[in-house]
Enzyme design. Structure first.
Site, PDB file in Angstrom:
ATOM      1  N   ASP A 149       0.813  -1.222   0.000  1.00  0.00           N
ATOM      2  CA  ASP A 149       0.000   0.000   0.000  1.00  0.00           C
ATOM      3  C   ASP A 149       0.845   1.270   0.000  1.00  0.00           C
ATOM      4  O   ASP A 149       1.824   1.385   0.717  1.00  0.00           O
ATOM      5  CB  ASP A 149      -0.898  -0.011   1.249  1.00  0.00           C
ATOM      6  N   GLU A 207      -3.308  -1.005  -8.511  1.00  0.00           N
ATOM      7  CA  GLU A 207      -4.072   0.190  -8.137  1.00  0.00           C
ATOM      8  C   GLU A 207      -3.159   1.396  -8.268  1.00  0.00           C
ATOM      9  O   GLU A 207      -1.987   1.327  -7.895  1.00  0.00           O
ATOM     10  CB  GLU A 207      -4.607   0.089  -6.705  1.00  0.00           C
TER      11      GLU A 207
HETATM   12  O1  LIG Z   1      -2.237   5.718   7.761  1.00  0.00           O
HETATM   13  C1  LIG Z   1      -1.923   5.164   6.693  1.00  0.00           C
HETATM   14  O2  LIG Z   1      -0.865   5.348   6.075  1.00  0.00           O
HETATM   15  C2  LIG Z   1      -2.876   4.162   6.092  1.00  0.00           C
HETATM   16  O3  LIG Z   1      -4.025   4.058   6.933  1.00  0.00           O
HETATM   17  C3  LIG Z   1      -3.315   4.556   4.676  1.00  0.00           C
HETATM   18  O4  LIG Z   1      -3.848   5.855   4.681  1.00  0.00           O
HETATM   19  C4  LIG Z   1      -4.340   3.557   4.221  1.00  0.00           C
HETATM   20  O5  LIG Z   1      -3.737   2.283   4.127  1.00  0.00           O
HETATM   21  C5  LIG Z   1      -4.893   3.835   2.863  1.00  0.00           C
HETATM   22  O6  LIG Z   1      -4.217   3.994   1.898  1.00  0.00           O
HETATM   23  C6  LIG Z   1      -6.345   3.819   2.747  1.00  0.00           C
HETATM   24  O7  LIG Z   1      -6.722   5.096   2.674  1.00  0.00           O
END
Ligand SMILES: O=C(O)[C@@H](O)[C@H](O)[C@H](O)C(=O)CO
Length: 541
Positions: free
Chosen positions: A180, A288
């Site tokens: 992510d 993504e």
């Molecule tokens: O705080 C973070 O870095 C994550 O919560 C991140 O914002 C989250 O994984 C995301 O991309 C969903 O919005």
């Protein structure tokens, strides 16, 4: 552990023909039971003197193959061996060779998919018990590079906790593992090599955010400094063109739209195309692309331009995350005009449908005011919603109930050290000065910290500082916080259930408004006093 009795349990499982309700050994966690021919696999839950559940893997397998597993203890029986082992990476790999569904898969064949970041690594069981049977594919492993860095975790930790929960809950439907908010080839490679099935390529650093601040004269001047053939291509392709998206929806490009889209996003498009070629294709990744963390919203023309230029290169992501109109800030509801949000979301959705991908909703936790819109507008084509670490706040809700003084201390520390995260997050509580003062908080109003927007944002972003603060080489808070959570896992599971059930009911149209969702799921009494049995009975299965 008495392996002779355990062997007897195995024989009862083999004889039970799938009906495990009457097993005498209640330490066997029945959702985890797998029987494959004469082989048996399950997880044992044993509660220690502190009330903490200790888990062991039990395998009964033909001796010709049982050596794949790492045993803490074992007992030979005729042609098989009974093994008791740890829930470690070695045994996870051995199990996954037997049960492919323990490995993540792409979201491509699922209409509704839901990202469930788990900052502590013990939320996935509750998430899976809620999601099972709802036709939603969970992306259980979803921690941004930012979260890994701040929490001092690795993607392997995240992946393993998710995979073990999948086995333990017998969740064979399919799940995802998202590298992510990866921003560089190094971060992409890291995610791929630990087995992530998808990456969220965060293009923030490749997007030129200065462009949107230029006046038209300066914008035009910059645009006309491009190569003549580039200028010709972009104007011939987009200038004063209207692109039909079907059902009366369309996107029109003015001169400003063309020049702003090119100068803001073209570098990011080439970057994404490079990552696609180097990683997405060779590793068959679920792709993504996100631009939700840029300081300015992605207009409908911007979005169409990005998608069309990818499409010209033969690239179709599985999902894309524009930055929608309004504010999707961490840990609080949507901020903005929901009617304008809906008008523009409809066009974003039409663009996604036109190019064959789904929209991804980032910072998707707590946005209860817009889920009905998202669920309704994207119902036919599907959605991907990513919660953003709010399981951490549900853990703090447990702490606030079980040790109010400790919660007050955590909040005071977070409030006074909020600068720790200013390089990582942008949120209102940093600047609006309305977060509750620690001096005004006490045991009587401590629970307000989990419901006040500014306090939520302070606590939500300070997770890494809280968990890793040390004094004289000792963790100041981590061990105490973990001890509270593990002793009250059933309460934590219940709060996680409530939190996510509100999200899903709105997205799936089970309820229509935030108020209905909260009325349906928010406890009417203080459930923190309930027994584990009562909590487990009320936790959505
Ligand atoms: O705080 C973070 O870095 C994550 O919560 C991140 O914002 C989250 O994984 C995301 O991309 C969903 O919005």
């Amino acid at each position: 552990m008495d392996l002779t009795n355990l062997l007897s349990d195995v024989k009862k499982i083999l004889a039970a023909d799938g009906n495990y309700e009457n097993l005498s050994n209640k330490e066997i966690y029945t959702p985890s039971i797998q029987v494959d021919r004469r082989n048996v696999y399950f997880i044992l839950h044993q509660t220690n003197a502190d009330g903490i559940v200790e888990k062991s893997l039990v395998v009964y397998e033909n001796r010709l193959t049982s050596g794949d597993f790492e045993a803490v203890d074992s007992l030979d029986d005729v042609d098989s061996t009974l093994i008791v082992g740890e829930l470690n990476e070695h045994n996870n790999d051995a199990l996954a060779k037997r049960f492919q569904w323990m490995r993540p898969t792409s979201r491509r064949n699922y209409k509704y998919t839901f990202g469930l970041g788990d900052r502590l690594g013990n939320a996935s069981n509750a998430h899976l018990r809620l999601i099972k049977g709802r036709g939603i594919m969970p992306v259980l492993a979803q921690q941004s590079i930012r979260e890994l860095v701040l929490m001092h975790r690795t993607n392997t930790d995240v992946f393993q906790s998710a995979s073990w929960a999948v086995f333990e809950e017998g969740f064979t439907y399919g799940w995802g593992a998202d590298g992510d908010h990866v921003k560089t080839p190094y971060e992409v490679d890291y995610a791929v090599k630990i087995g992530c099935s998808m990456i969220t390529l965060d293009c923030t650093e490749e997007i030129n955010n200065e462009i949107v601040t230029l006046d038209d004269a300066e914008l035009d001047k910059r645009f006309n400094q491009l190569d003549p053939d580039q200028i010709k291509y972009f104007n011939d392709t987009y200038l004063n063109k209207t692109f039909d998206l079907g059902d009366g929806r369309s996107v029109k490009f003015t001169k400003h739209d063309v020049e702003e889209s090119v100068l803001t996003f073209y570098g990011a498009i080439l970057f994404a195309a490079g990552i696609y070629e180097k990683f997405v294709v060779p590793y068959n990744l679920d792709f993504e692309i996100s631009m939700d963390e840029t300081p300015y919203q992605t207009t409908n023309p911007n979005h169409y331009f990005f998608a069309n230029e990818l499409n010209r290169r033969g690239i179709t992501p599985v999902t894309m995350a524009p930055r929608f109109y309004g504010e999707f800030q961490k840990a609080i509801d949507y901020i903005g005009d929901t009617k304008r949000f809906e008008r523009e979301y409809i066009i974003h959705e039409a663009i996604a449908e036109h190019f064959g991908y789904k929209l991804s909703i980032h910072s998707g936790s707590d946005k209860l005011s817009v889920y009905e819109i998202i669920g309704r507008v994207s119902k036919q084509h599907g959605w991907h919603v990513k919660t953003a670490g709010t399981n951490w706040l549900e853990a703090l809700r447990v702490v606030a109930h079980k040790d109010p003084d400790f919660m007050l201390e955590l909040y005071k520390f977070s409030y006074e050290n909020l600068d720790d995260v200013k390089a990582f997050y942008v949120f209102n509580a940093q600047t609006d000065g309305t977060a509750p003062k620690p001096a005004d908080m006490n045991k009587d109003n401590v629970m307000d910290l989990l419901d006040n927007d500014d306090a939520r944002q302070v606590l939500h972003t300070m997770y890494g500082s809280i968990m890793n603060l040390k004094h004289n080489y000792h963790y100041v808070y981590r061990d105490k916080l973990w001890n509270i959570i593990l002793k009250n896992q059933a309460l934590y599971d219940r709060y996680l259930n409530i939190h996510i059930a509100e999200h899903l009911d709105l997205l799936q149209g089970v309820v229509k408004t935030k108020q209905e969702a909260q009325e349906k799921h928010e406890p009417k009494t203080d459930i923190s006093k309930e027994s584990n049995q009562e909590l487990q009975a009320s936790t959505n299965k």
